[in-house]
Scaffold this motif. Structure first.
Motif, short mmCIF file in Angstrom:
data_model
loop_
_atom_site.label_atom_id
_atom_site.label_comp_id
_atom_site.label_asym_id
_atom_site.label_seq_id
_atom_site.Cartn_x
_atom_site.Cartn_y
_atom_site.Cartn_z
N ASP A 35 -30.05 -20.66 -5.97
CA ASP A 35 -28.87 -21.07 -5.45
C ASP A 35 -28.22 -20.12 -4.27
OD1 ASP A 35 -29.01 -22.97 -7.93
OD2 ASP A 35 -28.52 -21.10 -8.90
N PRO A 36 -27.75 -21.23 -3.53
CA PRO A 36 -27.13 -20.46 -2.25
C PRO A 36 -25.92 -19.89 -2.72
CG PRO A 36 -26.69 -22.91 -2.28
CD PRO A 36 -27.54 -22.61 -3.43
N ALA A 37 -25.21 -18.74 -1.78
CA ALA A 37 -24.35 -17.84 -1.91
C ALA A 37 -24.18 -17.25 -0.52
CB ALA A 37 -24.47 -17.10 -3.14
N ARG A 38 -23.18 -16.60 -0.22
CA ARG A 38 -22.95 -15.77 0.90
C ARG A 38 -22.31 -14.66 0.50
NH1 ARG A 38 -17.54 -17.99 4.13
NH2 ARG A 38 -16.12 -18.65 2.45
N LEU A 39 -22.26 -13.58 1.23
CA LEU A 39 -21.69 -12.29 1.01
C LEU A 39 -20.20 -12.25 1.22
CD1 LEU A 39 -22.96 -9.56 0.18
CD2 LEU A 39 -22.45 -8.82 2.32
N ALA A 40 -19.27 -12.04 0.26
CA ALA A 40 -18.00 -12.09 0.26
C ALA A 40 -17.29 -10.63 0.39
CB ALA A 40 -17.32 -12.81 -1.13
N VAL A 41 -18.07 -9.58 0.77
CA VAL A 41 -17.42 -8.18 0.80
C VAL A 41 -17.85 -7.77 2.35
CG1 VAL A 41 -17.28 -7.63 -1.48
CG2 VAL A 41 -19.18 -7.25 -0.40
N PRO A 42 -17.23 -7.07 2.79
CA PRO A 42 -17.50 -6.30 4.25
C PRO A 42 -19.09 -6.14 4.57
CG PRO A 42 -15.50 -5.33 3.54
CD PRO A 42 -16.00 -6.15 2.46
N VAL A 43 -19.67 -5.33 3.47
CA VAL A 43 -21.10 -5.14 3.39
C VAL A 43 -21.58 -4.70 2.11
CG1 VAL A 43 -20.42 -2.53 4.14
CG2 VAL A 43 -22.83 -3.39 4.65
N ALA A 44 -22.72 -5.00 1.79
CA ALA A 44 -23.26 -4.67 0.39
C ALA A 44 -24.59 -4.30 0.52
CB ALA A 44 -23.25 -5.93 -0.52
N PRO A 45 -24.92 -3.00 -0.15
CA PRO A 45 -26.34 -2.52 -0.37
C PRO A 45 -27.15 -3.63 -0.98
CG PRO A 45 -24.63 -0.98 -1.21
CD PRO A 45 -23.90 -2.28 -0.99
N LEU A 46 -28.45 -3.78 -0.73
CA LEU A 46 -29.57 -4.54 -1.42
C LEU A 46 -30.49 -3.39 -1.92
CD1 LEU A 46 -29.95 -7.49 -1.62
CD2 LEU A 46 -31.73 -7.31 0.15
N ARG A 47 -30.79 -3.34 -3.35
CA ARG A 47 -31.42 -2.33 -3.73
C ARG A 47 -32.63 -2.87 -4.54
NH1 ARG A 47 -27.72 1.84 -4.17
NH2 ARG A 47 -25.18 1.27 -4.09
N PRO A 48 -33.63 -1.92 -4.72
CA PRO A 48 -34.93 -2.35 -5.29
C PRO A 48 -34.79 -2.69 -6.55
CG PRO A 48 -34.97 -0.29 -5.08
CD PRO A 48 -33.68 -0.67 -4.40
N ARG A 49 -33.80 -2.29 -7.45
CA ARG A 49 -33.65 -2.59 -8.87
C ARG A 49 -32.24 -2.64 -9.27
NH1 ARG A 49 -35.34 2.67 -8.57
NH2 ARG A 49 -33.99 4.14 -9.48
N GLY A 87 -33.76 -8.22 -2.78
CA GLY A 87 -33.25 -7.17 -3.74
C GLY A 87 -32.09 -7.40 -4.72
N TYR A 88 -31.43 -6.32 -5.32
CA TYR A 88 -30.18 -6.76 -6.19
C TYR A 88 -28.87 -6.21 -5.64
CZ TYR A 88 -33.98 -7.40 -9.73
OH TYR A 88 -35.20 -7.58 -10.71
N LEU A 89 -27.88 -6.92 -5.86
CA LEU A 89 -26.72 -6.50 -5.40
C LEU A 89 -25.78 -7.01 -6.31
CD1 LEU A 89 -24.98 -8.88 -2.62
CD2 LEU A 89 -27.26 -9.40 -3.78
N PRO A 90 -24.38 -6.29 -6.25
CA PRO A 90 -23.49 -6.70 -7.41
C PRO A 90 -23.23 -8.16 -7.42
CG PRO A 90 -23.07 -4.51 -6.49
CD PRO A 90 -23.85 -5.11 -5.91
N GLU A 91 -22.95 -8.74 -8.41
CA GLU A 91 -22.65 -10.21 -8.39
C GLU A 91 -21.34 -10.57 -7.84
OE1 GLU A 91 -23.10 -13.84 -11.83
OE2 GLU A 91 -23.20 -11.72 -12.33
N THR A 92 -20.43 -9.65 -8.04
CA THR A 92 -19.05 -9.72 -7.46
C THR A 92 -18.98 -9.77 -5.96
OG1 THR A 92 -18.67 -7.23 -7.77
CG2 THR A 92 -18.10 -8.60 -9.55
N ALA A 93 -20.22 -9.08 -5.32
CA ALA A 93 -20.16 -9.26 -3.86
C ALA A 93 -20.37 -10.66 -3.31
CB ALA A 93 -21.20 -8.16 -3.37
N LEU A 94 -20.78 -11.65 -4.24
CA LEU A 94 -20.97 -12.87 -3.60
C LEU A 94 -19.91 -13.94 -3.90
CD1 LEU A 94 -25.03 -12.97 -4.97
CD2 LEU A 94 -24.17 -12.58 -2.55
N GLY A 95 -19.95 -15.06 -3.02
CA GLY A 95 -19.06 -16.07 -3.10
C GLY A 95 -19.61 -17.29 -2.93
N PRO A 96 -19.25 -18.47 -3.00
CA PRO A 96 -19.66 -19.76 -2.64
C PRO A 96 -20.22 -19.80 -1.22
CG PRO A 96 -17.49 -19.97 -3.66
CD PRO A 96 -17.68 -18.62 -3.38
#
Length: 284
Positions: A35-49, A87-96
């Motif tokens: 599903d499409p989403a966009r980053l809603a915070v200034p920067v978010a790390p993308l992690r392997p797990r 990768g994985y990032l906090p769900e709260t970092a994403l918006g519509p």
């Protein structure tokens, strides 16, 4: 002979789930388009797990879009649209998801609560951040653009996505001088060697892979050391530098812990004792 599995950095697959395009390539319980989403915070790390203690593979910037393949326990498993990194990032970092209209061109800037530099800074923004602009205002001679979230950013720090890009990616990279080094970093707040190459080239309208091994394998064409010129890339095992001219490099490095300018021969001597000689040279 066992077939090699696709690179997990660029291909999303687990035993329970994989991206739809890998059906028939890898085995998974089910496949998804995401599903499409966009980053809603200034920067978010993308992690392997999905673990905040895991290392950072790369970063996503405000407004960049992803395909979310799974959400669980506060984490989103996602694939970046720009370079395909997974990768994985906090769900709260994403918006519509929303269509971007502008990109930040200053190495660092702020989104303000209002169209006035005297209002509180709502959050910082890095070069490369994607903005959805819905209006314009002017205060005491300074023009501001209004984000779809209601904040404002200085218009001179952005350009429309359909405007011509700065063709000289080396000049873009030089604007990051003294930016702190950050393993996996890809922003004006902290950046690594291949992140500097990728972000600077993206701002010049030239897509590049994310990691130095990917860049060494397929970015541009090989050249000889004797033919190096501005814009060429020098590779060591696990490192990349940009030629500023025939004798000088720009690179984010762990020696100065910053983006720095250094003589090529000096760098080769300094790096050689630990990482040996350069492994190749390429012209993007």
């Amino acid at each position: 002979m066992t077939a090699l599995l696709p690179d997990r950095r660029l291909n999303a697959y687990r035993p329970d789930l994989a991206e739809a395009r890998l059906a028939g390539v890898v085995t998974a319980a089910r496949y998804t388009e995401g599903d499409p989403a966009r980053l809603a915070v200034p920067v978010a790390p993308l992690r392997p797990r999905p673990d905040a203690a895991a290392g950072i593979d790369t970063e996503l910037l405000f407004g960049e879009t992803v395909r979310v393949l799974d959400r669980a326990d506060g984490w989103a498993w996602a694939k970046a649209d720009a370079d395909g990194y997974v990768g994985y990032l906090p769900e709260t970092a994403l918006g519509p998801a929303a269509a971007a209209t502008h990109v930040v061109t200053a190495p660092r800037t702020f989104a303000y609560a209002g169209a006035d530099l005297r209002t509180p800074a709502a959050f910082p923004l890095s070069m490369g951040s994607r903005l959805s602009i819905v209006g314009k205002r002017e205060t005491r001679g300074t023009r501001y653009l209004t984000l779809d979230g209601g904040q404002s950013v200085v218009a001179a720090h952005c350009r429309p996505l359909d405007a011509p890009a700065d063709a000289d990616y080396v000049a873009v990279a030089a604007r990051f001088l003294e930016t702190p080094y950050l393993w996996g970093g890809r922003s004006g707040f902290g950046i690594d060697c291949s992140g500097l190459v990728q972000l600077a080239m993206a701002m010049a309208g030239r897509p590049a892979p994310r990691d130095s091994d990917m860049q060494a394998d397929g970015l541009g064409e090989p050249v000889g050391r004797e033919d190096l010129r501005r814009g060429d890339l020098v590779f060591w095992k696990g490192h990349v530098a940009i030629m500023e001219d025939e004798a000088t490099i720009l690179h984010a490095n762990g020696h100065t812990m910053s983006v720095a300018r250094e003589g090529l021969e000096e760098a080769i001597r300094r790096i050689g004792w630990l990482y040996q000689q350069p492994t190749g040279y390429r012209r993007p």
